[in-house]
Design a protein around this motif. Sequence first.
Motif, PDB file in Angstrom:
ATOM      1  N   PHE A 148     -35.602 -42.674 -86.589  1.00 24.62           N
ATOM      2  CA  PHE A 148     -36.567 -41.697 -86.734  1.00 24.62           C
ATOM      3  C   PHE A 148     -37.093 -41.920 -88.389  1.00 24.62           C
ATOM      4  O   PHE A 148     -36.124 -42.131 -89.145  1.00 24.62           O
ATOM      5  CB  PHE A 148     -36.444 -40.126 -86.900  1.00 24.62           C
ATOM      6  CG  PHE A 148     -35.982 -39.798 -85.233  1.00 24.62           C
ATOM      7  CD1 PHE A 148     -34.453 -39.994 -84.904  1.00 24.62           C
ATOM      8  CD2 PHE A 148     -36.974 -39.486 -84.409  1.00 24.62           C
ATOM      9  CE1 PHE A 148     -34.127 -39.679 -83.519  1.00 24.62           C
ATOM     10  CE2 PHE A 148     -36.582 -39.239 -83.021  1.00 24.62           C
ATOM     11  CZ  PHE A 148     -34.928 -39.268 -82.630  1.00 24.62           C
ATOM     12  N   SER A 181     -40.500 -29.170 -96.380  1.00 28.25           N
ATOM     13  CA  SER A 181     -39.511 -29.395 -95.180  1.00 28.25           C
ATOM     14  C   SER A 181     -39.595 -30.932 -95.006  1.00 28.25           C
ATOM     15  O   SER A 181     -40.831 -31.494 -95.401  1.00 28.25           O
ATOM     16  CB  SER A 181     -39.547 -28.693 -94.002  1.00 28.25           C
ATOM     17  OG  SER A 181     -40.805 -28.822 -93.602  1.00 28.25           O
ATOM     18  N   LEU A 182     -38.733 -31.801 -94.315  1.00 25.96           N
ATOM     19  CA  LEU A 182     -38.925 -33.032 -93.925  1.00 25.96           C
ATOM     20  C   LEU A 182     -39.626 -32.861 -92.690  1.00 25.96           C
ATOM     21  O   LEU A 182     -39.641 -32.047 -91.833  1.00 25.96           O
ATOM     22  CB  LEU A 182     -37.558 -33.646 -93.536  1.00 25.96           C
ATOM     23  CG  LEU A 182     -36.617 -34.043 -94.408  1.00 25.96           C
ATOM     24  CD1 LEU A 182     -35.857 -32.957 -95.195  1.00 25.96           C
ATOM     25  CD2 LEU A 182     -35.470 -35.160 -93.824  1.00 25.96           C
ATOM     26  N   GLN A 203     -28.200 -37.086 -85.264  1.00 25.38           N
ATOM     27  CA  GLN A 203     -28.904 -38.021 -86.014  1.00 25.38           C
ATOM     28  C   GLN A 203     -28.195 -38.084 -87.496  1.00 25.38           C
ATOM     29  O   GLN A 203     -27.838 -37.189 -88.002  1.00 25.38           O
ATOM     30  CB  GLN A 203     -30.488 -37.401 -86.323  1.00 25.38           C
ATOM     31  CG  GLN A 203     -31.409 -37.510 -84.975  1.00 25.38           C
ATOM     32  CD  GLN A 203     -32.616 -37.233 -85.472  1.00 25.38           C
ATOM     33  OE1 GLN A 203     -33.457 -37.402 -86.191  1.00 25.38           O
ATOM     34  NE2 GLN A 203     -33.157 -36.442 -84.510  1.00 25.38           N
ATOM     35  N   TYR A 262     -38.875 -39.724 -91.518  1.00 28.12           N
ATOM     36  CA  TYR A 262     -39.449 -38.602 -92.047  1.00 28.12           C
ATOM     37  C   TYR A 262     -40.084 -38.913 -93.411  1.00 28.12           C
ATOM     38  O   TYR A 262     -39.713 -39.652 -94.447  1.00 28.12           O
ATOM     39  CB  TYR A 262     -38.413 -37.486 -92.129  1.00 28.12           C
ATOM     40  CG  TYR A 262     -37.702 -37.205 -90.906  1.00 28.12           C
ATOM     41  CD1 TYR A 262     -36.590 -38.115 -90.303  1.00 28.12           C
ATOM     42  CD2 TYR A 262     -38.095 -36.178 -90.261  1.00 28.12           C
ATOM     43  CE1 TYR A 262     -35.938 -37.768 -89.100  1.00 28.12           C
ATOM     44  CE2 TYR A 262     -37.337 -35.619 -88.812  1.00 28.12           C
ATOM     45  CZ  TYR A 262     -36.342 -36.611 -88.314  1.00 28.12           C
ATOM     46  OH  TYR A 262     -35.749 -36.216 -87.089  1.00 28.12           O
ATOM     47  N   ILE A 318     -37.364 -40.827 -95.584  1.00 25.78           N
ATOM     48  CA  ILE A 318     -35.999 -40.680 -95.153  1.00 25.78           C
ATOM     49  C   ILE A 318     -35.880 -41.129 -93.696  1.00 25.78           C
ATOM     50  O   ILE A 318     -36.816 -40.788 -92.693  1.00 25.78           O
ATOM     51  CB  ILE A 318     -35.498 -39.307 -95.100  1.00 25.78           C
ATOM     52  CG1 ILE A 318     -35.644 -38.574 -96.638  1.00 25.78           C
ATOM     53  CG2 ILE A 318     -33.951 -39.098 -94.578  1.00 25.78           C
ATOM     54  CD1 ILE A 318     -35.255 -37.246 -96.588  1.00 25.78           C
ATOM     55  N   GLN A 335     -40.905 -36.195 -97.135  1.00 27.72           N
ATOM     56  CA  GLN A 335     -40.680 -35.232 -97.580  1.00 27.72           C
ATOM     57  C   GLN A 335     -41.424 -34.828 -98.698  1.00 27.72           C
ATOM     58  O   GLN A 335     -41.174 -35.546 -99.841  1.00 27.72           O
ATOM     59  CB  GLN A 335     -39.122 -34.639 -97.853  1.00 27.72           C
ATOM     60  CG  GLN A 335     -38.808 -33.591 -98.340  1.00 27.72           C
ATOM     61  CD  GLN A 335     -37.281 -33.148 -98.650  1.00 27.72           C
ATOM     62  OE1 GLN A 335     -36.373 -34.280 -98.959  1.00 27.72           O
ATOM     63  NE2 GLN A 335     -36.742 -32.140 -98.418  1.00 27.72           N
ATOM     64  N   ARG A 383     -30.136 -42.417 -84.325  1.00 25.88           N
ATOM     65  CA  ARG A 383     -29.530 -41.585 -83.292  1.00 25.88           C
ATOM     66  C   ARG A 383     -28.539 -42.675 -82.706  1.00 25.88           C
ATOM     67  O   ARG A 383     -29.109 -43.805 -82.092  1.00 25.88           O
ATOM     68  CB  ARG A 383     -30.461 -41.316 -82.310  1.00 25.88           C
ATOM     69  CG  ARG A 383     -29.869 -40.341 -81.003  1.00 25.88           C
ATOM     70  CD  ARG A 383     -31.014 -39.543 -80.235  1.00 25.88           C
ATOM     71  NE  ARG A 383     -31.855 -40.484 -79.688  1.00 25.88           N
ATOM     72  CZ  ARG A 383     -31.796 -40.908 -78.389  1.00 25.88           C
ATOM     73  NH1 ARG A 383     -30.562 -40.515 -77.894  1.00 25.88           N
ATOM     74  NH2 ARG A 383     -32.353 -41.886 -77.875  1.00 25.88           N
ATOM     75  N   PHE A 440     -41.010 -38.829-100.790  1.00 27.70           N
ATOM     76  CA  PHE A 440     -39.456 -39.134-100.423  1.00 27.70           C
ATOM     77  C   PHE A 440     -39.421 -39.353 -99.124  1.00 27.70           C
ATOM     78  O   PHE A 440     -39.836 -38.857 -98.037  1.00 27.70           O
ATOM     79  CB  PHE A 440     -38.756 -37.896-100.882  1.00 27.70           C
ATOM     80  CG  PHE A 440     -37.294 -38.236-101.039  1.00 27.70           C
ATOM     81  CD1 PHE A 440     -36.420 -37.676-100.110  1.00 27.70           C
ATOM     82  CD2 PHE A 440     -36.687 -39.179-101.796  1.00 27.70           C
ATOM     83  CE1 PHE A 440     -34.905 -37.979-100.095  1.00 27.70           C
ATOM     84  CE2 PHE A 440     -35.511 -39.615-101.742  1.00 27.70           C
ATOM     85  CZ  PHE A 440     -34.529 -38.835-101.060  1.00 27.70           C
ATOM     86  N   GLY A 496     -27.339 -38.695 -98.191  1.00 28.39           N
ATOM     87  CA  GLY A 496     -28.226 -38.130 -97.056  1.00 28.39           C
ATOM     88  C   GLY A 496     -27.690 -37.213 -96.541  1.00 28.39           C
ATOM     89  O   GLY A 496     -26.782 -36.444 -96.672  1.00 28.39           O
ATOM     90  N   PHE A 511     -28.234 -39.686 -91.020  1.00 27.83           N
ATOM     91  CA  PHE A 511     -29.371 -39.903 -92.129  1.00 27.83           C
ATOM     92  C   PHE A 511     -29.020 -40.887 -93.127  1.00 27.83           C
ATOM     93  O   PHE A 511     -28.084 -40.921 -93.593  1.00 27.83           O
ATOM     94  CB  PHE A 511     -29.867 -38.402 -92.757  1.00 27.83           C
ATOM     95  CG  PHE A 511     -30.665 -37.607 -91.723  1.00 27.83           C
ATOM     96  CD1 PHE A 511     -30.326 -36.932 -90.935  1.00 27.83           C
ATOM     97  CD2 PHE A 511     -31.958 -37.533 -92.012  1.00 27.83           C
ATOM     98  CE1 PHE A 511     -30.695 -36.297 -90.027  1.00 27.83           C
ATOM     99  CE2 PHE A 511     -32.873 -36.756 -91.012  1.00 27.83           C
ATOM    100  CZ  PHE A 511     -32.346 -36.005 -90.004  1.00 27.83           C
ATOM    101  N   GLY A 512     -29.993 -41.561 -93.810  1.00 27.77           N
ATOM    102  CA  GLY A 512     -30.046 -42.352 -94.790  1.00 27.77           C
ATOM    103  C   GLY A 512     -30.008 -41.373 -96.164  1.00 27.77           C
ATOM    104  O   GLY A 512     -30.627 -40.152 -95.749  1.00 27.77           O
ATOM    105  N   ALA A 513     -29.985 -41.869 -97.343  1.00 26.98           N
ATOM    106  CA  ALA A 513     -30.071 -41.133 -98.456  1.00 26.98           C
ATOM    107  C   ALA A 513     -31.432 -41.077 -98.954  1.00 26.98           C
ATOM    108  O   ALA A 513     -31.721 -40.183 -99.689  1.00 26.98           O
ATOM    109  CB  ALA A 513     -29.339 -41.553 -99.736  1.00 26.98           C
ATOM    110  N   GLY A 549     -36.685 -26.837 -91.244  1.00 28.44           N
ATOM    111  CA  GLY A 549     -36.820 -25.726 -92.230  1.00 28.44           C
ATOM    112  C   GLY A 549     -37.436 -26.514 -93.897  1.00 28.44           C
ATOM    113  O   GLY A 549     -36.818 -27.588 -94.029  1.00 28.44           O
TER     114      GLY A 549
END
Lengths: 118, 114
Positions: free
Chosen positions: A34, A43-44, A107, A36, A93, A38, A97, A91, B43, A109-111, B105
């Motif tokens: 996925f 929010s993302l 999920q 995203y 991201i 931000q 999964r 940003f 992350g 996440f990357g940084a 959120g």
Amino acid sequence: GAVVSQHPSWVICKSGTSVKIECRSLDFQATTMFWYRQFPKQSLMLMATSNEGSKATYEQGVEKDKFLINHASLTLSTLTVTSAHPEDSSFYICSARARIYSAKNIQYFGAGTRLSVL
Amino acid sequence: GDSVTQMEGPVTLSEEAFLTINCTYTATGYPSLFWYVQYPGEGLQLLLKATKADDKGSNKGFEATYRKETTSFHLEKGSVQVSDSAVYFCALNLGGGGADGLTFGKGTHLIIQP
């Protein structure tokens, strides 16, 4: 634990150029990744869902010709911001999964990648 | 559409204080609920989750209970530490198999002072 590597962590580019961001699952296979976005203090927001070997599914309002997603293998997805403009500064991201059933709903996440378009 | 509302920060507490970060949601179906934590420069990491009503997720002293009647998933910890300083995100998704992306959120920045 599951690790997702995102590269680069920060990129500055000139307006009109294209930027590629990589997202790799280092120690597991990811059927789905996925992307995203931000904005500051927001929010993302999900941009697109990427399944290995098939076309990405974009969320409403996200330009697929602007944000090209390639998911060539079970461990790598790329996001290319084409002809970037200052309003694309954000940003970005990625998350992956896991293919393992027991962890399927999680999920990792990357940084994140901070993109600044001048 | 689906949405998540969480209290805005920053939230500043002293070490060993009790923590509550409120989270409520709106969803058309029966979502799974998550709390993610993001430490500086890293992350998002899954902190805990709950997949059905009345489930309690817990991890590292944090816990949250899936309350369908109040559509809430408040995060609590009895005694916070400086190392808990981070940004906390409440999130949901509707895909039982994780097929859907997460709805987040805005995040709550938690600052714990020694």
